[in-house]
Design an enzyme around this catalytic site. Structure first.
Site, PDB file in Angstrom:
ATOM      1  N   CYS A 137      14.632  13.040 -21.366  1.00 11.90           N
ATOM      2  CA  CYS A 137      15.899  13.245 -20.655  1.00 11.90           C
ATOM      3  C   CYS A 137      16.412  11.931 -20.052  1.00 11.90           C
ATOM      4  CB  CYS A 137      15.750  14.353 -19.606  1.00 11.90           C
ATOM      5  SG  CYS A 137      17.338  15.031 -19.048  1.00 11.90           S
ATOM      6  N   HIS A 148      13.918  18.778 -22.523  1.00  7.45           N
ATOM      7  CA  HIS A 148      12.708  18.812 -21.700  1.00  7.45           C
ATOM      8  C   HIS A 148      11.604  19.566 -22.438  1.00  7.45           C
ATOM      9  CE1 HIS A 148      13.935  17.018 -17.873  1.00  7.45           C
ATOM     10  NE2 HIS A 148      15.131  17.522 -18.121  1.00  7.45           N
ATOM     11  N   GLU A 163       8.609  19.451 -21.850  1.00  5.73           N
ATOM     12  CA  GLU A 163       7.571  19.799 -20.877  1.00  5.73           C
ATOM     13  C   GLU A 163       7.931  21.012 -20.024  1.00  5.73           C
ATOM     14  OE1 GLU A 163      10.163  17.110 -18.263  1.00  5.73           O
ATOM     15  OE2 GLU A 163      10.041  17.897 -20.302  1.00  5.73           O
TER      16      GLU A 163
END
Length: 262
Positions: free
Chosen positions: A126, A225, A227
């Site tokens: 990001c 993202h 994660e």
């Protein structure tokens, strides 16, 4: 007698430097909590992959990039607030820019540039992708609007959507498919692509979703993202594994991360 060489030594686990600004200026408690949650997810994924890592808060770094990078096999740049437009030669033209910390920007940009100089692999998530683009001379769209890439105006809600992976790209080689469903929450995006970088993925509205370096250097940034707890753990682990395996294939004798500047 077999000659003693590094080939006879077990390969040590990769040492990864993780950098980010988890407490950007004007960030509310919710945002700080979300950044902490996402960073914890990254740390857990690195542990799953068998990597050793150190996190450095970009707004409170205690040494120069060239000294800090000496002991690491890779640089992972996390998400966070917006980069100061001054970093890419612009003035703020929208009122939605938030979390700007020029000190953190300069430190992270220095790390990215020094990593490129030292041929150290770089992965950006990001904001990390946007900083990679800036470090290579690119620019950003300061506001892309809400709806498709974020769930609301303040980026506090993630959304899921598909991205198109470009055939022949490093990213396509990782996933071996043309589309990927991802999680995102961002209001800025890559505009002019930096020198030595190419677009590796985009969204159906044309937004740049991933960039990577041309040639042998391993530099990759994703706008989404991976994660996020609601994202595919398998997809994130595959991305991390490729990043970790991109380091130089040797059991070196670099000083341990704990001995580097604090």
């Amino acid at each position: 007698m077999t000659p003693f060489t590094n080939r006879n030594l077990p390969k040590r686990p990769p040492h990864i430097l993780v950098v980010g600004s988890l407490t950007p200026p004007d960030a509310d408690d919710w945002l700080k909590g979300k950044l902490s949650e996402l960073s914890t997810s990254v740390f857990l994924a690195l542990e799953r992959a068998g990597a050793e890592f150190r996190f450095v808060e970009a707004s409170d770094a205690q040494c120069l990039p060239e000294a800090l990078l000496h002991s690491y096999d890779g640089l992972l740049v996390l998400g966070g607030g917006d980069a100061d437009p001054a970093c890419y030669g612009q003035k703020p033209i929208v009122e939605t820019i938030y979390g700007v910390n020029l000190e953190a920007d300069r430190f992270e940009l220095g790390l990215i540039r020094q990593s490129a100089t030292n041929n150290i692999p770089v992965l950006g998530i990001c904001r990390g992708m946007q900083l990679i683009n800036i470090a290579f001379g690119g620019t950003l769209h300061q506001e892309i609007g809400s709806g498709f890439h974020n769930g609301n105006k303040d980026n506090s809600k993630m959304v899921s959507h598909e991205v198109n992976l470009f055939e022949g790209s490093r990213l396509h080689g990782i996933y071996q498919k043309n589309t990927l469903t991802i999680r995102s929450a961002h209001h800025q995006s890559v505009s002019l692509v930096g020198k030595g970088l190419v677009v590796a993925a985009d969204a159906e509205d044309g937004t740049v979703e991933a960039i990577e370096s041309v040639g042998s250097a391993w530099v990759l940034g994703v706008q989404w993202h991976p994660e996020d707890p609601q994202a595919s753990q398998e997809d994130f682990d595959r991305l991390l594994a490729t990043f970790l395996n991109s380091r130089k294939d040797s059991a070196d004798t670099a000083q341990s991360a704990s001995e580097t500047c604090i």
